[in-house]
Enzyme design. Sequence first.
Site, mmCIF file in Angstrom:
data_model
loop_
_atom_site.group_PDB
_atom_site.id
_atom_site.type_symbol
_atom_site.label_atom_id
_atom_site.label_comp_id
_atom_site.label_asym_id
_atom_site.label_seq_id
_atom_site.Cartn_x
_atom_site.Cartn_y
_atom_site.Cartn_z
ATOM 1 N N CYS A 130 0.848 -1.192 0.000
ATOM 2 C CA CYS A 130 0.000 0.000 0.000
ATOM 3 C C CYS A 130 0.886 1.245 0.000
ATOM 4 O O CYS A 130 2.108 1.161 0.012
ATOM 5 C CB CYS A 130 -0.915 0.012 1.219
ATOM 6 N N CYS A 164 3.649 1.620 2.632
ATOM 7 C CA CYS A 164 4.962 1.014 2.349
ATOM 8 C C CYS A 164 5.831 1.982 1.551
ATOM 9 O O CYS A 164 7.034 2.111 1.797
ATOM 10 C CB CYS A 164 4.787 -0.297 1.577
ATOM 11 N N ASP A 172 -8.750 12.431 -27.877
ATOM 12 C CA ASP A 172 -7.744 12.397 -28.936
ATOM 13 C C ASP A 172 -8.500 12.380 -30.259
ATOM 14 O O ASP A 172 -9.703 12.092 -30.284
ATOM 15 C CB ASP A 172 -6.869 11.159 -28.778
ATOM 16 N N ASP A 211 -6.226 6.569 -27.981
ATOM 17 C CA ASP A 211 -5.896 5.232 -28.476
ATOM 18 C C ASP A 211 -4.436 5.046 -28.845
ATOM 19 O O ASP A 211 -3.961 3.920 -28.949
ATOM 20 C CB ASP A 211 -6.746 4.906 -29.707
ATOM 21 N N ASP A 249 -0.664 8.557 -26.394
ATOM 22 C CA ASP A 249 -1.691 8.929 -25.420
ATOM 23 C C ASP A 249 -1.508 8.224 -24.079
ATOM 24 O O ASP A 249 -2.204 8.569 -23.103
ATOM 25 C CB ASP A 249 -3.091 8.586 -25.958
#
Length: 795
Positions: free
Chosen positions: A96, A99, A505, A679, A683
């Site tokens: 987590c 840590c 995009d 896509d 990106d």
Amino acid sequence: MTDAALFASSPAAPATQTCAHCGEVLRGLSDSKFCCAGCAGAHTIIGAAGLASFYRRLEERHARRPEPLETDFGGHAQAIGDNQASLELLVEGLDCAACVWLIESLLARNPAITKARVHLSTRRLSLGWRGPVQDANAHAGLVAALGFRVAPYDIVAANAGDDRDSRDLLRALGVAGFAAANVMLLSVAVWSGHDGSMGEATRTLFHWLSAAIALPAVAYAGRPFFRSAVAALKAGRTNMDVPISIGVVLACVVSLHEAWAGGQHAYFDSAITLLFFLLVGRYLDRRARGRARHAVRALLALTARSVTVVTADGSTAPRRVDALAVGDVLLVAAGERLGADGIVCEGKSSLDAALISGESVPQAVEPGTQVFAGMVNLGAPLRVRVTAAGDRTLLAEIVRLVEAAERGRSRFTAIADRVARAYAPVVHVTALLTFFGWMLLGDLAWDRALLVATAVLIITCPCALALAVPVVQVVAGTRLMRSGILLLSPTALERLAQIDHVVFDKTGTLTLGRPELVDSPADPETRRRAAALAANSHHPLARALLRAEPGVAPLFDVVEHPGEGLQSSTSRLGSATFCGVTDAIDDGRSELWFAETGLRPVRFAFADRLRPDASRAVAALRREGLAVELLSGDRPAAVADAARAVGIDTWHGEVKPAAKAQHLAELAAQGKHVLMVGDGLNDAPALAAAHASLSPTTAAEATQNAADAVFQGDALQPVVEALSVARRASRLMRQNLALALVYNLAAVPLAILGEVTPLVAAVAMSSSSLLVIGNSLRLGVRPPSLRPSSPQQVH
């Protein structure tokens, strides 16, 4: 972790706006440095004034008895400049954000350490220090002394470790589920016999049968928690697995005592069922982090392992990418991926530049053109002079951007986790007070008082609370899947519900991502002759021309001139210059020219078509009060045309990957919750940096892995559907949490008074769980989708 969170314990640090323990952004005007009582308590154990003394004790212990290391890290460290070194480590055992905070904060206490950044998703520790590379073992050993296992960072080893850990968790989950189901059957029989129909001997037998099933299962399925707890305690610290382990072991010990004494109640079912639910959560969490790791690894896989270098005498020699230096000349063969950034110094060709621009049309290059690592040479051999190599390339920068974005996202805390932060301490304190209250005021023996206190813990076992969010996620995920949307992150629904700003995009997202012929000569025979020439090339524009004229036989004796076009004995197909056109007009469209001997050259124009419902989807988003903008690496003219066609007022063109991520960071700084829909490989950093992200299934693997959800088909309606479902899901999650908390507020007082039997507790917990499930199923009602319209086109 932000610098403010990392150095929160330093007196010289400015006032922080993030939690000093987990890094979550603080809300309100409180003077507290922590977001909740749980973080404040965890930080107090070793934080603030205690952090310095804890570090000194750890360093002294490590000096007396160094942790055994599996490898010599000095051989993996890299010298940087004068008396500087760096090392990339794989850290096993990260659970987590606490840590991450612990490792970074303790390493920051070492004056020689100049950089200590832990990426929770990839478990990668980037370490830098002043001193020789031989100091690597000392710094790595300090991390190992905290109870973490460290190794040199390697993609293959990290993948193997992930697969092994996932298999172990899945086996433990299966054992716990099998045992919980069987023990629950025995428990139901015992509960039913409390009306006197079951004798004491039979009840005791059933308790021992439950013990025979539950205890081995607890010992096996609890190993992930027990090992982590033991490692933390040996290192002189605590973590989230310590109280879990204590609770499970305590329930088993009390149950064994009851079975031995012939008591009425044993709680083996509660112990193994609690483990089962915890393992479900941990497995799903690991799967979610695995997708984040895969996003980075998919990008790292684009880096060439070795390249061909042209030496001073003109000969060639293979060389590792990490051994390249600025000024080296690379020989890049056709089909080979570039291993460094550089300038083309010899040759003409075309490159797949989707990584940088996001465009599917290859980029023509010639001497003087700047190229980047990760691009693929599609044509003739090139010679490239290196300008940046290793972790200084643009591809390495994209990897760092994705890692940094995933670092921030990994701190996003789900609703149930935030409730549990306050819920767990209250329950534990209540059980403790119940124990002492019955001993001191109720005049009970310690074992009976412990039994009542354990009953408090069991009746408050958050079954309904544990179901409040997952059941909504399952129902929402099923409904979205019917719409062609697949959720990849367990917190995606909550983040999608908060969206108030959408960034698209262009190529492959707002459009279909493939060029189509939109303007050509009227003569069909001319089109067929041009298509016959185009059949000899794999260039996207040539393929588009061939799709427009199917069934054409290819010409023979065709020569391809890389970056220019195709030539036969009587005709040419390619760029305007290649075909002898001097008066070409640039209207923003992609084009091919076809020139035949004795005839005037003719033009074929291509456009990328918008998705069928792009305009209606944008209009639907705006009706919901969302701001919409377009962000693309394409030419400004093409981006402007697309924005105008779908009704988007704000747009930006020629935006590089780092600039996209920076733009989203600026929007976030303004308080906006941004949804990024993209896509391309370029990106990926923006998708990871956004508050939430969506990607079509046609996207590159690295892009899909960086997204929170992917959608199928040619329509954009799934974007609208995802946001609508997420908002309803968020409301239902909060309703379920309220129902679960109301149940506990009613049940806890009865448990404290010792008035709740196991049968009543089972009925109450089952009823609350069924109520939560029934409320969640309301999300399954789906409104009619938008009907697709005819495709639009954009230049």
